[in-house]
Motif scaffolding. Sequence first.
Motif, PDB file in Angstrom:
ATOM      1  N   LEU A  67      -1.923 -26.063  16.662  1.00 42.61           N
ATOM      2  CA  LEU A  67      -3.257 -26.037  16.053  1.00 42.61           C
ATOM      3  C   LEU A  67      -3.202 -25.566  14.608  1.00 42.61           C
ATOM      4  O   LEU A  67      -3.892 -26.115  13.742  1.00 42.61           O
ATOM      5  CB  LEU A  67      -4.178 -25.141  16.876  1.00 42.61           C
ATOM      6  N   SER A  68      -2.384 -24.557  14.338  1.00 41.18           N
ATOM      7  CA  SER A  68      -2.278 -24.068  12.958  1.00 41.18           C
ATOM      8  C   SER A  68      -1.672 -25.138  12.056  1.00 41.18           C
ATOM      9  O   SER A  68      -2.076 -25.297  10.902  1.00 41.18           O
ATOM     10  CB  SER A  68      -1.438 -22.795  12.910  1.00 41.18           C
ATOM     11  N   GLY A  69      -0.709 -25.889  12.592  1.00 41.98           N
ATOM     12  CA  GLY A  69      -0.137 -26.976  11.803  1.00 41.98           C
ATOM     13  C   GLY A  69      -1.128 -28.095  11.586  1.00 41.98           C
ATOM     14  O   GLY A  69      -1.212 -28.680  10.493  1.00 41.98           O
ATOM     15  N   LEU A  70      -1.938 -28.391  12.611  1.00 46.91           N
ATOM     16  CA  LEU A  70      -2.930 -29.466  12.500  1.00 46.91           C
ATOM     17  C   LEU A  70      -4.034 -29.096  11.516  1.00 46.91           C
ATOM     18  O   LEU A  70      -4.505 -29.942  10.741  1.00 46.91           O
ATOM     19  CB  LEU A  70      -3.519 -29.752  13.881  1.00 46.91           C
ATOM     20  N   LEU A  71      -4.430 -27.839  11.522  1.00 50.65           N
ATOM     21  CA  LEU A  71      -5.501 -27.376  10.634  1.00 50.65           C
ATOM     22  C   LEU A  71      -4.996 -26.999   9.244  1.00 50.65           C
ATOM     23  O   LEU A  71      -5.796 -26.747   8.343  1.00 50.65           O
ATOM     24  CB  LEU A  71      -6.215 -26.175  11.266  1.00 50.65           C
ATOM     25  N   GLY A  72      -3.669 -26.951   9.079  1.00 47.00           N
ATOM     26  CA  GLY A  72      -3.109 -26.612   7.773  1.00 47.00           C
ATOM     27  C   GLY A  72      -3.052 -25.139   7.484  1.00 47.00           C
ATOM     28  O   GLY A  72      -2.840 -24.744   6.330  1.00 47.00           O
ATOM     29  N   THR A  73      -3.223 -24.295   8.511  1.00 52.16           N
ATOM     30  CA  THR A  73      -3.217 -22.840   8.299  1.00 52.16           C
ATOM     31  C   THR A  73      -1.882 -22.199   8.620  1.00 52.16           C
ATOM     32  O   THR A  73      -1.700 -21.005   8.383  1.00 52.16           O
ATOM     33  CB  THR A  73      -4.309 -22.188   9.163  1.00 52.16           C
ATOM     34  N   GLY A  74      -0.937 -22.966   9.180  1.00 48.09           N
ATOM     35  CA  GLY A  74       0.366 -22.424   9.520  1.00 48.09           C
ATOM     36  C   GLY A  74       1.311 -22.461   8.338  1.00 48.09           C
ATOM     37  O   GLY A  74       0.925 -22.776   7.198  1.00 48.09           O
ATOM     38  N   ARG A  83       1.606 -32.647  10.926  1.00 47.16           N
ATOM     39  CA  ARG A  83       0.778 -33.622  10.217  1.00 47.16           C
ATOM     40  C   ARG A  83       1.542 -34.861   9.760  1.00 47.16           C
ATOM     41  O   ARG A  83       0.984 -35.966   9.779  1.00 47.16           O
ATOM     42  CB  ARG A  83       0.123 -32.954   9.003  1.00 47.16           C
ATOM     43  N   GLU A  84       2.775 -34.697   9.342  1.00 49.99           N
ATOM     44  CA  GLU A  84       3.500 -35.819   8.752  1.00 49.99           C
ATOM     45  C   GLU A  84       4.424 -36.531   9.727  1.00 49.99           C
ATOM     46  O   GLU A  84       4.823 -37.666   9.454  1.00 49.99           O
ATOM     47  CB  GLU A  84       4.309 -35.331   7.547  1.00 49.99           C
ATOM     48  N   PHE A  85       4.761 -35.896  10.832  1.00 50.95           N
ATOM     49  CA  PHE A  85       5.690 -36.521  11.766  1.00 50.95           C
ATOM     50  C   PHE A  85       5.057 -36.784  13.128  1.00 50.95           C
ATOM     51  O   PHE A  85       5.012 -37.931  13.578  1.00 50.95           O
ATOM     52  CB  PHE A  85       6.949 -35.655  11.920  1.00 50.95           C
ATOM     53  N   ARG A  86       4.557 -35.743  13.766  1.00 49.30           N
ATOM     54  CA  ARG A  86       4.094 -35.921  15.143  1.00 49.30           C
ATOM     55  C   ARG A  86       2.764 -36.663  15.249  1.00 49.30           C
ATOM     56  O   ARG A  86       2.629 -37.603  16.033  1.00 49.30           O
ATOM     57  CB  ARG A  86       3.977 -34.552  15.824  1.00 49.30           C
ATOM     58  N   LEU A  87       1.759 -36.213  14.502  1.00 47.63           N
ATOM     59  CA  LEU A  87       0.433 -36.821  14.627  1.00 47.63           C
ATOM     60  C   LEU A  87       0.440 -38.307  14.278  1.00 47.63           C
ATOM     61  O   LEU A  87      -0.110 -39.121  15.039  1.00 47.63           O
ATOM     62  CB  LEU A  87      -0.579 -36.073  13.763  1.00 47.63           C
ATOM     63  N   PRO A  88       1.042 -38.746  13.151  1.00 47.09           N
ATOM     64  CA  PRO A  88       1.083 -40.192  12.891  1.00 47.09           C
ATOM     65  C   PRO A  88       1.812 -40.957  13.972  1.00 47.09           C
ATOM     66  O   PRO A  88       1.383 -42.045  14.378  1.00 47.09           O
ATOM     67  CB  PRO A  88       1.815 -40.279  11.547  1.00 47.09           C
ATOM     68  N   ARG A  89       2.915 -40.398  14.463  1.00 50.50           N
ATOM     69  CA  ARG A  89       3.678 -41.082  15.519  1.00 50.50           C
ATOM     70  C   ARG A  89       2.852 -41.241  16.787  1.00 50.50           C
ATOM     71  O   ARG A  89       2.851 -42.308  17.407  1.00 50.50           O
ATOM     72  CB  ARG A  89       4.960 -40.286  15.800  1.00 50.50           C
TER      73      ARG A  89
END
Length: 359
Positions: A67-74, A83-89
């Motif tokens: 969640l922190s990676g998705l929201l940009g707070t991590g 954001r750049e590897f898992r979510l687009p895939r």
Amino acid sequence: MTTPAAPGPAAEGVTPPDSLVLRTGTLSWLFPRRGALAAALLAPLLLLLIALAVMASSTGMGLSQTLSGLLGTGDAGTVMVVREFRLPRVCVGVMVGAALGTAGCLTQTLAGNRLATPDLLGVGEGATAAVVASVAGSSTGMIGHWWLGPVGAVAAAVLVVLCAGGAGGAGHRVLVAGIGVSTVVGAAGDLVMSRQNDNTAGGVFLWAVGSLNGRDWAVGTPLLIALLFLLPLTLAAGHRLQLLRFDDDTAAGLGVDLRRLRAAAFALAVVLAGLAVGVGGPVAFVALAAPILAARLAGPTRVPVLGSALTGAALITAADALGRVAAPVELPVGVVTSVLGGPFLLWVLFRADRTTGKA
């Protein structure tokens, strides 16, 4: 305003038991209650699988980190991974699964056979061969452009149609011609692969079994645009294809041009399958399993286009996530679906149909 109609005795005799008649003025529409309920259940299941797929990895990233990676707070590393590897895939996998499930639904309906998939009709092999041929002589080990998938699929489909004597003809003729074209085109693709150096062959092989590795928004964005245009057309075609459960004379009497309808539905299936293969490789069994599972949920009187799209997306998402956590080394999504699809295919082959008594 649209209101439920009060059916009389005659309407009760012809209205499917899983439908609700809605009318507005002189127009009426059969609302598929069972199909809508199935879609309402599949949608949150797909969202749950997407969330799990974003978290899935051999490193064991937890929910809070994701969640922190998705929201940009991590931290920067976590944000980049999510954001750049898992979510687009994961998003690309959802779209590939939706395209495969929809294409399989159309081909199975057209052929009147649960085993009739784009792969069996030669479409998948044509898309694969086109991408494989594009790397002939290359030494980089990279696969070709994704848009070659639809081009190869269309070329193979044209060959199938020519061999079958027209796309609007009987489904079994297209099926038999597709098997022949699939064998020839597949052999040609294998021949090209065998002539490549080890670096190129190794890189292409991973894609050729079905893989989402490295797929990002560069391919996801044009795929999304294509699906936003094609899926509404497919839903409309699926609504008309319900008339195929009648004989041709009855359907023609209802004002349906069967040859044009079959040709249009086949063209949609070809393009959708070509897009899916071009982006994610020839992922096995999704186009076979998704429509069968969706039909079990939606009922026998419907062509479950929406349900097939949601089911295909769920299958790809789950298989890709499983491939990332089931072994020390990541397994391509096509390997996972092949392992799970074998028992499913045996179930389809040996399970007696309750209505016809045929396998």
